[in-house]
Enzyme design. Structure first.
Site, short mmCIF file in Angstrom:
data_model
loop_
_atom_site.label_atom_id
_atom_site.label_comp_id
_atom_site.label_asym_id
_atom_site.label_seq_id
_atom_site.Cartn_x
_atom_site.Cartn_y
_atom_site.Cartn_z
N ASP A 104 0.85 -1.19 0.00
CA ASP A 104 0.00 0.00 0.00
C ASP A 104 0.89 1.24 0.00
O ASP A 104 0.84 2.07 0.91
CB ASP A 104 -0.93 -0.01 1.20
CG ASP A 104 -2.16 0.86 1.01
OD1 ASP A 104 -2.25 1.54 -0.04
OD2 ASP A 104 -3.03 0.87 1.90
N GLU B 89 -0.15 -4.32 5.58
CA GLU B 89 -0.98 -5.52 5.42
C GLU B 89 -0.96 -6.06 4.00
O GLU B 89 -1.32 -7.23 3.78
CB GLU B 89 -2.42 -5.25 5.87
CG GLU B 89 -3.21 -4.30 5.00
CD GLU B 89 -4.58 -4.02 5.58
OE1 GLU B 89 -5.04 -4.79 6.43
OE2 GLU B 89 -5.20 -3.01 5.18
#
Length: 391
Positions: A261, A281
């Site tokens: 991300d 994540e």
């Protein structure tokens, strides 16, 4: 993970965020205090707040630790991760796996994986990764696994309203200040890719066969299938997957640890210098361009929305050619197949947005759509990328 509210009049994202949880913050804080006492006897979680501008996947809770009731002298905390960086900070952040009752963005949340990734990056790079404190994998305490880390002071480019709109610190900065922030942010990617030994990150390899890129794309196909299970399918997303085959890189390049991300909305800045790199994540092994395509595409998402609303945005920030040239100068690796990687980033983002929109359907915030593609805010941009007329 980035996700965004539905559009308001004029194409701008609405200010109200979609529902992301069924949890009660006050009850969560009480349970956190009970757990904290098992790690730091007598300590309490106080001044707990939920950030309101960024992140719609795993949940974040910011809190302070009150040690006024701790025994004196203070006993050593239980279960503290060895970091060599001193004791317990006064201000912390908790990352909690998404509420399973809230129609989660992803099918699985592996907090131990995130925690291990952050510690890996901290051990092998000079990046400012928040100091990890505790990992709790037993869901009995807060309803899901979580970890606690030190909170970084600074400011984050907002998602709602996006930093490309007026009225925030990044938009109000000078061109020179934004240029410094861009250069420092691209340096984060360069240092991550160059400094972490891929063998040390093998636990982040995507299951499957073939190259790391092939496995990554196949995993996204699986994610899309999960998103549309029992829901309307997206013809646009399926066209995007078909177009990827025609743009497939002849040589995908090095396999490195990618952040996943990789965007400025996941960096805390001290002034215009990165002070903390957050949200791991989506980390995975893959080509360098996965992160570069994501950083460019996610900024273009905000910029295109801003221009569609009749405002200029920040057209000089994070342009594709400058990001690519900065990265090449820092690493000696000129980015390759960037038409593929920017399209792939926009496609991945569209899948996430579709899932978030279906969560709004689940909670009765929006009706079931006649056209699933209408739920993708960057529909026009994605279609232009598919047709080769965007860049």
């Amino acid at each position: 993970m980035t996700a965004h509210p539905p559009p308001a009049a004029g194409g701008a994202p609405a200010g109200r965020r979609p529902r992301t949880t069924t949890r009660d913050p006050e009850a969560l804080t009480r349970r956190l205090t009970a757990w904290l006492g098992t790690r730091l006897p007598g300590a309490r979680a106080v001044a707990a707040t939920v950030p309101d501008s960024n992140g719609m996947s795993s949940e974040t809770l910011l809190f302070d630790i009150d040690r006024s009731r701790c025994p004196s002298p203070e006993p050593p905390p239980t279960g503290l991760a060895s970091s060599g960086q001193g004791g317990i900070p006064a201000s912390c952040a908790l990352r909690l796996a998404a509420d399973p009752a809230a129609y989660t963005v992803f099918p699985r949340y592996d907090m131990a994986r995130q925690y291990r990734t952050m510690r890996l990056v901290a051990a092998h790079t000079d990046l400012p990764v928040p100091r990890t404190l505790w990992l709790e994998e037993d869901p009995a305490h807060l309803g899901a696994p979580f970890f606690v880390m030190a909170r970084a002071d600074g400011r984050v480019p907002p998602d709602v309203m996006p930093y490309t709109y007026e009225g925030n610190w990044l938009h109000d900065a000078t061109d020179a200040q934004r240029d410094h922030l861009e250069a420092a942010s691209v340096s984060v990617l360069a240092r991550l890719h160059d400094q972490v030994p891929p063998a040390a990150a093998e636990f982040l390899a995507t299951p499957g066969t073939g190259s790391a890129l092939h496995r990554h794309v196949e995993a996204q196909r699986g994610y899309y299938s999960w998103v549309v299970d029992g829901r309307p399918r997206s013809a646009l997303i399926e066209r995007g997957f078909a177009r990827l085959a025609g743009l497939w890189p002849s040589d995908p390049g090095d396999t490195v640890l990618t952040w996943g991300d990789a965007r400025i909305g996941n960096i805390v800045y001290d002034g215009f210098e990165p002070a903390a790199v957050l949200d791991w994540e989506m980390a995975a092994l893959g080509p360098r361009e996965l992160d570069l395509g994501w950083m460019i595409s996610l900024h273009r998402f905000f910029q295109d929305l801003t221009e569609a609303s009749g405002k200029p945005g920040l057209p000089g920030l994070l342009s594709r050619d400058r990001v690519e040239s900065r990265y090449a100068a820092l690493t000696g690796h000129p980015p390759r197949a960037m038409d593929f990687h920017t399209l792939y980033a926009a496609l991945r983002h569209a899948i996430v947005m579709l899932r978030v929109a279906y969560r709004q359907v689940h909670f009765g915030e929006v009706p079931v759509p006649d056209d699933a593609d209408a739920l993708i805010l960057h529909r026009d941009s994605l279609e232009a990328m598919i047709e080769g007329r965007y860049w």
